[in-house]
Scaffold this active site. Structure first.
Site, short mmCIF file in Angstrom:
data_model
loop_
_atom_site.label_atom_id
_atom_site.label_comp_id
_atom_site.label_asym_id
_atom_site.label_seq_id
_atom_site.Cartn_x
_atom_site.Cartn_y
_atom_site.Cartn_z
N GLU A 204 -56.05 -16.46 7.14
CA GLU A 204 -57.06 -15.72 6.37
C GLU A 204 -56.42 -14.84 5.31
O GLU A 204 -55.55 -14.02 5.62
CB GLU A 204 -57.90 -14.86 7.34
CG GLU A 204 -59.02 -14.12 6.64
CD GLU A 204 -59.97 -13.42 7.62
OE1 GLU A 204 -60.18 -13.94 8.74
OE2 GLU A 204 -60.49 -12.35 7.26
N LYS B 235 -63.38 -7.95 15.69
CA LYS B 235 -62.79 -9.18 15.10
C LYS B 235 -61.77 -8.78 14.03
O LYS B 235 -60.69 -9.38 13.92
CB LYS B 235 -63.90 -10.05 14.52
CG LYS B 235 -63.46 -11.44 14.09
CD LYS B 235 -62.94 -11.51 12.68
CE LYS B 235 -62.56 -12.94 12.29
NZ LYS B 235 -61.97 -13.05 10.96
N ASP C 212 -49.71 -15.89 24.03
CA ASP C 212 -51.00 -16.54 24.32
C ASP C 212 -52.14 -15.69 23.73
O ASP C 212 -52.57 -14.71 24.33
CB ASP C 212 -51.12 -16.66 25.86
CG ASP C 212 -52.40 -17.33 26.30
OD1 ASP C 212 -53.33 -17.49 25.47
OD2 ASP C 212 -52.50 -17.68 27.49
N HIS D 270 -61.12 -9.75 -1.26
CA HIS D 270 -61.06 -11.11 -0.70
C HIS D 270 -61.08 -12.17 -1.78
O HIS D 270 -60.51 -13.23 -1.63
CB HIS D 270 -62.29 -11.35 0.19
CG HIS D 270 -62.04 -11.03 1.63
ND1 HIS D 270 -62.78 -11.56 2.64
CD2 HIS D 270 -61.13 -10.24 2.22
CE1 HIS D 270 -62.34 -11.10 3.79
NE2 HIS D 270 -61.35 -10.30 3.55
#
Ligand code: MEV
Length: 436
Positions: free
Chosen positions: A81, A270, A286, A384
């Site tokens: 991202e 998130k 992991d 972005h």
């Protein structure tokens, strides 16, 4: 490592960025080569998973400006991202003026669960287990001599009764196991499997599941930072000015939303995990375990909420804190097999899993700050857009220098999309190049 503040890193050609890493962290040419090629051969992959046909690459960026417990650290981040590496680096720069990130970690204790079914009298079985606790712990402690040698081993036994379940009441035994610098899944699962027959014998029941819990709430990392008010003020590209107070209060208001509303908290967290996962992946750990632990911890009081907290100190500076379970290791598993993971650990110079956990929590907090700062001021899309435009340019077939140029044109036109990118690319080259 003398400094994680490498001025102009962003603008250097890729090869020179690698030179900087070699200078700063003493990485060898093999280690640097691993960064460029994803490191893992198809043959190595074949020994790691079933039905292997190859490997899957991700961009690896370097989080700059991080100071964690007074130590300068360059942070490898594997993520697809755009904006995440830049956002974390920029916020680490703001935080370093206030002393960087301060981190505390709890003991590396994992929880192994044993589900005991078909127990006639749950209360008396539970009491029996308490009576045999020392013996059971001694047995569990002797299961992994290597872990024991490094100071790990069984620490405690907890007995819980689940009163109400779709199959009726049953007993759960938690084995608390100090796994030192390992992630610990193997050690804990082995210990649970080995202990199960003795538990069956004591309780008269049947031990069904024997597996670690990813809600690693005894293995926490807490990162905090102070961002000086003056560091928060800025003027954006449109000439709009935001005062330090406006930015600080905007961030606290944004956090309050996540603290009270699960819909917002999921997105807020998130954003934290954008930073956390990137380092977890780069170090071969992991990330599903970390994700599961983080979100379960966010709901530990029965309501899903923000993993971070933002406020202000007596001088009006912005203060932030992130507490999250962090079951990561620096020995065993992919951390010691994957060439990129090995080089990533060397780059950070971490000597213990706790140190790695602290860095990861700091990156999560920095990433959260980057998102909240953008959302609370000019919105997330501006930052972005340029990076997104580059991906669109690549998808449309641009390469080399043209990627940057094509992206800039689309952003300037406020028309970022594959259709427009292809259109520009179809224009006679001399003609569309002239625009710059
Ligand atoms: C995007 O990947 C992450 C954010 O949505 C996080 C947030 O909203 O806090 C920007």
């Amino acid at each position: 490592m003398t400094t994680s503040r490498i001025a102009g890193f962003y603008n250097l050609p890729l090869g020179e960025r690698l030179d900087k890493l070699a200078e700063s962290a003493g990485l060898s040419s093999d280690e640097l080569a691993a960064f460029q090629t994803s490191g893992l051969s198809a043959d190595q992959a074949d020994h790691m998973v079933e039905n292997a046909v190859g490997t899957f690459g991700l961009p690896l960026g370097i989080g700059l400006n991080f100071v964690v417990n007074g130590r300068e650290v360059l942070v490898p981040m594997a993520i697809e991202e755009p904006s995440v590496v830049a956002g974390a680096s920029f916020m680490a720069k703001l935080a370093r003026a206030g002393g960087g990130f301060t981190v505390v970690t709890s003991a590396p204790e994992m929880i192994g669960q044993m589900q005991v079914l078909e127990v006639k009298d749950l209360m008396s079985a539970s009491m029996e287990l308490h009576e045999h606790k020392a013996e059971l712990l001694a047995e569990a402690d002797s299961i992994d001599p290597v872990l024991k040698k490094f100071g790990g081993g069984a620490r405690d036994l907890e007995i819980r009764i689940i009163e109400d379940s779709p199959i009726g009441p049953f007993l759960v035994v938690h084995l608390i196991y100090d796994v030192r610098d390992a992630m610990g899944a193997n050690a804990v699962n082995t210990a649970c499997e080995k202990l199960a027959p003795h538990i069956q014998q004591i309780t008269g029941g049947r031990v069904h599941l024997r597996i670690l819990s990813n809600l690693a709430d005894r293995r926490l990392a807490k990162a905090s930072c102070t961002v000086l008010l003056k560091e928060l003020a800025f003027t954006n590209a449109d000439g709009r000015t935001f005062t330090g107070e406006q930015v600080r209060d905007g961030i606290i208001e944004a956090w309050a939303f996540a603290a009270t509303d699960p819909y917002r908290a999921a997105t807020h967290n998130k954003g934290i995990m954008n930073g956390v996962d990137a380092v977890v992946i780069a170090t071969g750990n992991d990330w599903r375990a970390i994700e599961a632990g983080a979100h379960a911890y966010a709901a530990r009081d029965g309501r899903y909420t923000s993993l971070s907290t933002w406020g202000k100190d007596a001088d009006g500076n912005l203060t932030g804190e992130l507490e999250v379970p962090m079951a990561v290791g620096i020995v065993g598993g992919a951390t010691k097999v994957h060439p990129v993971a090995k080089a990533a650990l060397k780059l950070m110079g971490v000597k213990t899993a706790a140190e790695l956990a602290g860095i990861i929590a700091s990156v999560g907090l920095a990433q959260n700050l980057a998102a909240l700062r953008a959302l609370a001021t000019e919105g997330i899309q501006r930052g972005h857009m340029t990076l997104h435009a580059r991906q669109v340019a690549i998808s449309a077939g641009a390469s080399g220098e043209d990627i940057h140029r094509l992206a800039e044109q689309m952003v300037a036109e406020k028309a970022v999309g594959i259709g427009r990118a292809e259109e520009i690319l179809r224009e006679p080259r001399r003609w569309w190049r002239r625009r710059w």
